[in-house]
Structure formats: structure tokens, C-alpha cells
Enzyme design. Structure first.
Site, short mmCIF file in Angstrom:
data_model
loop_
_atom_site.label_atom_id
_atom_site.label_comp_id
_atom_site.label_asym_id
_atom_site.label_seq_id
_atom_site.Cartn_x
_atom_site.Cartn_y
_atom_site.Cartn_z
N HIS A 95 32.87 86.27 48.83
CA HIS A 95 33.60 84.97 48.51
C HIS A 95 33.36 85.34 46.63
CE1 HIS A 95 34.72 84.04 52.77
NE2 HIS A 95 35.30 83.10 51.97
N HIS A 117 55.76 50.88 72.76
CA HIS A 117 56.19 49.57 72.34
C HIS A 117 55.71 48.46 72.29
CE1 HIS A 117 59.12 52.44 74.74
NE2 HIS A 117 59.50 52.68 73.67
N GLN A 164 62.19 47.79 80.56
CA GLN A 164 61.32 48.81 80.47
C GLN A 164 60.85 49.28 81.63
OE1 GLN A 164 60.07 51.44 77.87
NE2 GLN A 164 62.03 49.91 76.63
#
Length: 457
Positions: free
Chosen positions: A425, A333, A262
């Protein structure tokens, strides 16, 4: 070469205090944002002309056209090394097998008799995918972006990768060959922030997209942040990371090799070993020197990465403490190289991808495990996932209620509307029953709850 952080003896702190003790690269997207702003706006106002100018400035090549011609894709595939083609085809096959299983299906829930909610999954209409092309060439990233988008059913897929002066202004031929293998014929020679801006705003050559995905450098991350809200993004990807949780059963040669693998990506790449074994830590350090000497990219990537503040060996008292550390770190990872590695891996809460045991190194996941390698970085694994079919899908709820089903719950809706001081509403519910034969039943029921049917109705 690599620093040590000793967390043995004292109780590990909680939350952010523990995260602050762990190594992390400096990656200031906010500062980069101000530098990409004029680039993005130049693409907005000047379109392809700006893309061509920036390719000359950043990539050293003057383009005739940003769009890659179809014959260049065909030529790249025809000239591809047969061994590389076979490897790419196998990577595509395995990645497709895994991602095909991620498809979502429409599901209807019967909430009450006559009332249902259906969740249907609809792919994004058009996506722009990015494949980096700076220090390395990444045909694997083409696969990891294209396959989940295709399996999600995205109808329009475009891909961008930086122009390469060594290839006549085209992206790297292996990138083009991977596109051809996947059936992606809309490819652009554009890199960094300019590619994201091209996708977000659209230009004469490239229609705008709904979403941009793919890894990249800090300029790509900054451009994604700049356009968040205008387009969807997968993540602001930072430098790659590997963390290895290991005990004295781990092979130090394996651990060292995986840390180096890496580190060769980028001088900001992070390589972290978390272990309860000082003997393993010592053995890994001894392994690093000869393995580094036998590889490439040493002075410009590997050594700066391993000696940087983002990399370290972290010593802990035991695997339980090691699990707390890797969960706080939230690695892109995470390798588990311990006794009973599968059981330990099952306890991990935060990681982009987990690699279990000595025979599942991160390199396998980068290319041919079938998993996706576009993963959250910078600790974002505590709240985000890697790229998948789901990334390209939108869940839409379809609400279907009969009159009786609405009448049955109407009083609750009106009560909540009044509690939130949103009387209109509630009125939208009441209006559906005025003058109706059900008004008496609903009205009588609701009068006791404060819902009065209008007089004369």
C-alpha cells in the site's frame, strides 16, 4: 382478554433484560428458511414452470403465464370504484410529496487544497417490489414501495403479488389498478418465497433484480434472508406491531380502536399499551369487547392477536419509565397519547414511525399521511429505518487529489500502511514520486519518518 405486565415499583432493568420482559410474537425465520430453500432452488432451476406449479399448489390456480398482460392492468383501472381510485390518487399524491423531499444531492467536500471527496447518489438499476395478497389486499403497499423507488430514479421496476383463484389467476384487481395508476406495467402473479426467488434468480419471463423490498409473511422474510448477499433487501418484515404510550389524558375508546386496528392484520399482530394509569388500562379493556363485537375478522385474527403472548398492557410508574419501555420495545408503529405529546414524542429514540396525539392514528399512516408504512418490526427499529427514497440509493465516493495534495499526506498514508503490515500500500504511494522533481522534498521529509526514497532515484 389482553394480558397485563406490571413493571411498577422496582427499578426497570437495562438493555436486553428489559426487552426480555416485553411481549413479542414467535417468528422463527430460521426454521422457515429450511422450508423455503427447495422452493427457491426449484425456481432457480425450472424458472417459470416452477412458478406455475407453485401457484397451483399454494394459490389453487393454474397459470398460463406469470406475467400479467397489459390489458389486465388497463381493465382493472377502468373498472375500479371511483371512490377507491380517488383515495388511491390522494394517497399517491401525499406519499410523493413526502418522498420527493428525501432526494439526495451530490455534494463535494474540499478536504485540502487540491484534494476533494464527492459523494454522489446513484439509484439501484432494477428493483422487485412485493405486495402481499393473503388475508387482505394491500394496494397501499404498492404505493409505499413504488413511490420511493420512482422518486429515487430507479429505472426498472417490477412488482409481484400472489395469484388469486377468484380473479382468473391474476393478482387482486385493486393491486393491478394501483400499478396502473403509478405507471408500473411489469407485474407478475407470484407470491411468497416464489416471488422473491423469481426476482433474485430471474426466469424466462422476469429478468433478475438488484434489490427486493416490500412486506410479507414469514415465507417472504425467510426468502429474503436466503438471498441476502445476492440481492439487497429492505428488511425481514415480521408481524405488524402497534405500541401506544398513554397517560390519563388519553381517550380509552381511541386507544382500544387503535389496538384493534393492528390486531385485524394477523393473528400474530402485536398490540401493546404502555401506561402509568391503571384507570386508563381498565377503561381500555372495557372498550375492547364492544368494539371487537362490532367489527369483522374477530375469531381468525383479532382475538388471537390480542390474547396472544405478543400483546399486553404494560403498567409503569410514569412517562419517563414508559419511554424507557417503548424504546426497549422499538415498535413498528408507536402512538403517543399523553399530555404534551409532541414533547414526549421528541424524546423517543426507537420506533419505525411515531404518531403524535389523538388525531394521528396509525391508520392514517397506513394510507394517507404521506409517510411510508413499510417499517422495521421485531425490535429492529433500534437499528433500522423504514422504506424511503434512501433505500433505493447508493452513495458513491469520488476521490480527486492533485499531485501536491497527495504529496502533502503521503507520509501519513505510508506510516499507516506500515502499521498495518501492508507495505505494498505504501509502495503504491512512493511509486508516484520516484524520479520526480518533488522526490527531494517528499523524500527528505519522509526519510525522517522512515520512508526512504530508493537509491539511484
Amino acid at each position: 382478554m389482553i394480558s397485563r405486565i406490571d413493571l411498577r415499583g422496582d427499578a426497570l432493568p437495562e438493555g436486553s433484560a428489559l426487552r426480555d420482559l416485553l411481549p413479542r410474537a414467535d417468528f422463527d425465520v430460521s426454521a422457515a428458511l429450511e422450508k423455503v430453500r427447495p422452493i427457491c432452488e426449484a425456481v432457480h432451476h425450472r424458472g417459470d414452470a416452477a412458478l406455475i406449479d407453485y401457484a397451483e399448489k399454494f394459490d389453487g390456480v393454474r397459470l398460463e403465464s406469470v406475467r400479467v398482460p397489459a390489458e389486465a392492468l388497463a381493465d382493472a383501472l377502468e373498472q375500479l370504484d371511483p371512490a377507491v381510485r380517488a383515495a388511491l390518487e390522494e394517497s399517491i399524491r401525499r406519499t410523493r410529496v413526502v418522498h420527493r423531499e428525501q432526494r439526495r444531492t451530490t455534494h463535494t467536500t474540499q478536504v485540502v487544497p487540491g484534494g476533494s471527496v464527492t459523494e454522489k447518489w446513484v439509484p439501484v438499476d432494477r428493483v422487485g417490489l412485493y405486495a402481499p395478497g393473503g388475508r387482505s389486499v394491500y394496494p397501499s403497499s404498492v404505493i409505499m414501495n413504488v413511490v420511493p423507488a420512482q422518486e429515487a430514479g430507479v429505472g426498472s421496476i417490477a412488482l409481484a403479488s400472489p395469484a388469486q383463484s377468484g380473479f382468473g389467476g391474476l393478482p387482486h384487481p385493486t393491486i393491478l389498478a394501483a400499478c396502473a395508476l403509478l405507471g408500473v406495467d411489469e407485474v407478475y402473479a407470484a407470491g411468497g418465497a416464489t416471488a422473491v426467488a423469481m426476482f433474485a434468480y430471474g426466469t424466462e419471463s422476469c429478468p433478475s433484480v438488484n434489490m427486493v423490498t416490500g412486506p410479507g409473511n414469514i415465507w417472504v422474510a425467510a426468502a429474503k434472508r436466503y438471498f441476502t448477499g445476492r440481492i439487497g433487501i429492505d428488511a425481514e418484515a415480521g408481524p405488524t406491531e402497534i405500541a401506544v404510550l398513554a397517560d390519563d389524558t388519553a381517550d380509552p375508546a381511541h386507544v382500544a380502536a387503535d389496538l384493534i386496528s393492528q390486531a385485524e392484520h394477523d393473528p400474530l399482530a402485536a398490540a401493546v399499551l404502555v401506561t402509568d394509569s391503571p384507570a386508563l388500562a381498565d377503561a381500555v379493556e372495557k372498550e375492547l369487547e364492544p368494539q371487537i363485537a362490532a367489527t369483522r375478522h374477530v375469531d381468525d385474527r383479532i382475538v388471537p392477536a390480542l390474547t396472544g403472548r405478543q400483546s399486553a398492557i404494560v403498567l409503569v410508574d410514569g412517562i419517563d419509565e414508559g419511554l424507557r419501555v417503548v424504546d426497549a420495545y422499538g415498535a413498528e408503529h408507536l402512538e403517543i397519547q399523553t399530555a404534551d405529546a409532541a414533547a414526549v414524542a421528541d424524546r423517543v429514540r426507537n420506533a419505525g414511525a411515531i404518531f403524535v396525539g389523538p388525531w394521528a392514528p396509525v391508520s392514517l399512516g397506513d394510507y394517507a399521511a404521506g409517510s411510508n408504512h413499510v417499517l422495521p418490526t421485531g425490535g429492529c427499529a433500534c437499528h433500522s429505518s423504514g422504506l424511503s427514497v434512501q433505500s433505493f440509493l447508493r452513495g458513491i465516493h469520488i476521490v480527486d487529489y492533485t499531485k501536491d495534495a497527495l504529496a502533502d499526506v503521503a507520509h501519513h498514508v505510508v506510516t499507516l500502511a506500515e502499521a498495518e503490515d501492508l507495505p505494498a500500500h505504501g509502495a503504491a504511494i512512493k511509486a508516484r514520486f520516484v524520479g520526480d522533481e518533488q522526490v527531494s522534498r517528499v523524500g527528505d521529509e519522509e526519510t525522517s519518518r522512515g520512508w526512504k526514497v530508493p537509491e539511484g532515484k
